[in-house]
Scaffold this active site. Structure first.
Site, mmCIF file in Angstrom:
data_model
loop_
_atom_site.group_PDB
_atom_site.id
_atom_site.type_symbol
_atom_site.label_atom_id
_atom_site.label_comp_id
_atom_site.label_asym_id
_atom_site.label_seq_id
_atom_site.Cartn_x
_atom_site.Cartn_y
_atom_site.Cartn_z
ATOM 1 N N SER A 49 0.824 -1.212 0.000
ATOM 2 C CA SER A 49 0.000 0.000 0.000
ATOM 3 C C SER A 49 0.859 1.264 0.000
ATOM 4 C CB SER A 49 -0.914 0.011 1.221
ATOM 5 O OG SER A 49 -1.703 -1.154 1.250
HETATM 6 N N1 SAM Z 1 -0.830 -3.572 3.820
HETATM 7 C C1 SAM Z 1 -0.191 -4.435 2.872
HETATM 8 C C2 SAM Z 1 1.173 -3.939 2.524
HETATM 9 O O1 SAM Z 1 1.473 -2.772 2.793
HETATM 10 O O2 SAM Z 1 1.915 -4.721 1.930
HETATM 11 C C3 SAM Z 1 -0.947 -4.456 1.583
HETATM 12 C C4 SAM Z 1 -1.956 -5.443 1.499
HETATM 13 S S1 SAM Z 1 -2.607 -5.668 -0.135
HETATM 14 C C5 SAM Z 1 -3.285 -4.119 -0.555
HETATM 15 C C6 SAM Z 1 -4.029 -6.664 0.304
HETATM 16 C C7 SAM Z 1 -3.662 -8.077 0.682
HETATM 17 O O3 SAM Z 1 -4.857 -8.722 1.115
HETATM 18 C C8 SAM Z 1 -3.106 -8.895 -0.468
HETATM 19 O O4 SAM Z 1 -1.868 -9.437 -0.110
HETATM 20 C C9 SAM Z 1 -4.162 -9.988 -0.680
HETATM 21 O O5 SAM Z 1 -3.623 -11.217 -1.102
HETATM 22 C C10 SAM Z 1 -4.783 -10.083 0.706
HETATM 23 N N2 SAM Z 1 -6.131 -10.662 0.732
HETATM 24 C C11 SAM Z 1 -7.129 -10.503 -0.161
HETATM 25 N N3 SAM Z 1 -8.226 -11.201 0.210
HETATM 26 C C12 SAM Z 1 -7.901 -11.806 1.391
HETATM 27 C C13 SAM Z 1 -8.600 -12.662 2.288
HETATM 28 N N4 SAM Z 1 -9.863 -13.040 2.058
HETATM 29 N N5 SAM Z 1 -7.974 -13.086 3.404
HETATM 30 C C14 SAM Z 1 -6.692 -12.706 3.669
HETATM 31 N N6 SAM Z 1 -5.956 -11.904 2.849
HETATM 32 C C15 SAM Z 1 -6.562 -11.457 1.733
#
Ligand code: SAM
Length: 195
Positions: free
Chosen positions: A44
């Protein structure tokens, strides 16, 4: 940029973002924008990470649930600012990479990681004083509401539109009454498995 919580600002200084981006993107790790981390996911934008962390109002004693470990960058900040962090990631390869950095160079012994669907929360470790979700569901998943402690705060992007969602603060009062505040329009990847 409007972030005033000194503890959050100090934590941002202490966590080198370049540790959490793929080698090919390291030259851009200081840019204030999201960057690709593989598997269709992103690390992010630093401002949004700091903004969401500030909105949690962490004082240091909290147990925090994070849904969407991603690169682990947000997880590292939480690990510095809270007592214990439980973080769930649905892509096993991303969880493995985040674990290497969080347990390796960051030496964060108070972070626990799990591969799975974060929409179900982490029932055995609940309740949590804080919950942060870093991918957007169409509506707030009920298990997460149930796992938020009285007096707790949850920060979560909500909305079915892939272009823009609303970053919401959901607060559960000690009397059981809940309140929701819209904080900011944001653009997050969807929470997988959303219906
Ligand atoms: N805050 C993180 C960073 O700075 O790296 C960014 C996270 S990214 C925007 C969103 C993450 O949520 C992704 O790695 C994705 O694989 C995960 N994700 C999506 N759906 C999910 C779920 N149902 N359960 C757990 N993780 C999930």
């Amino acid at each position: 940029m409007g972030i005033r919580d000194e503890r959050v600002l100090r934590a941002v200084e202490q966590v080198p973002r370049q540790l959490f981006v793929p080698p090919a993107m390291r030259g851009e790790s200081e840019a204030d924008r999201p960057l690709p981390i593989g598997y269709g996911q992103t690390i992010s934008q630093p401002f949004i990470v700091a903004f969401m962390t500030e909105a949690l109002r962490l004082e240091g004693a909290e147990r925090v649930l994070e849904v969407g470990t991603g690169s682990g960058y947000q997880t590292a900040l939480l690990g510095l600012l809270a007592r214990e962090v439980f973080s769930i990631e649905i892509v096993p390869e991303l969880a493995a990479r985040a674990a290497e950095v969080l347990l390796g160079p960051m030496h964060l012994g108070n972070v626990r990681l799990r591969v799975g669907d974060g929409r179900q929360g982490w029932p055995e470790a609940a309740p949590f004083e804080r919950i942060i979700v870093t991918a957007a569901p169409a509506t707030i998943p009920e298990p997460l509401v149930a796992q938020l402690a009285p007096g707790g705060r949850m920060v979560i992007p909500v909305g079915a539109d892939p272009e823009v969602q609303s970053l919401r603060l959901f607060q559960r009062g000690n009397d059981g009454v809940s309140a929701t505040v819209d904080l900011l329009p944001v653009r997050f990847v969807p929470l997988t498995g959303d219906s």
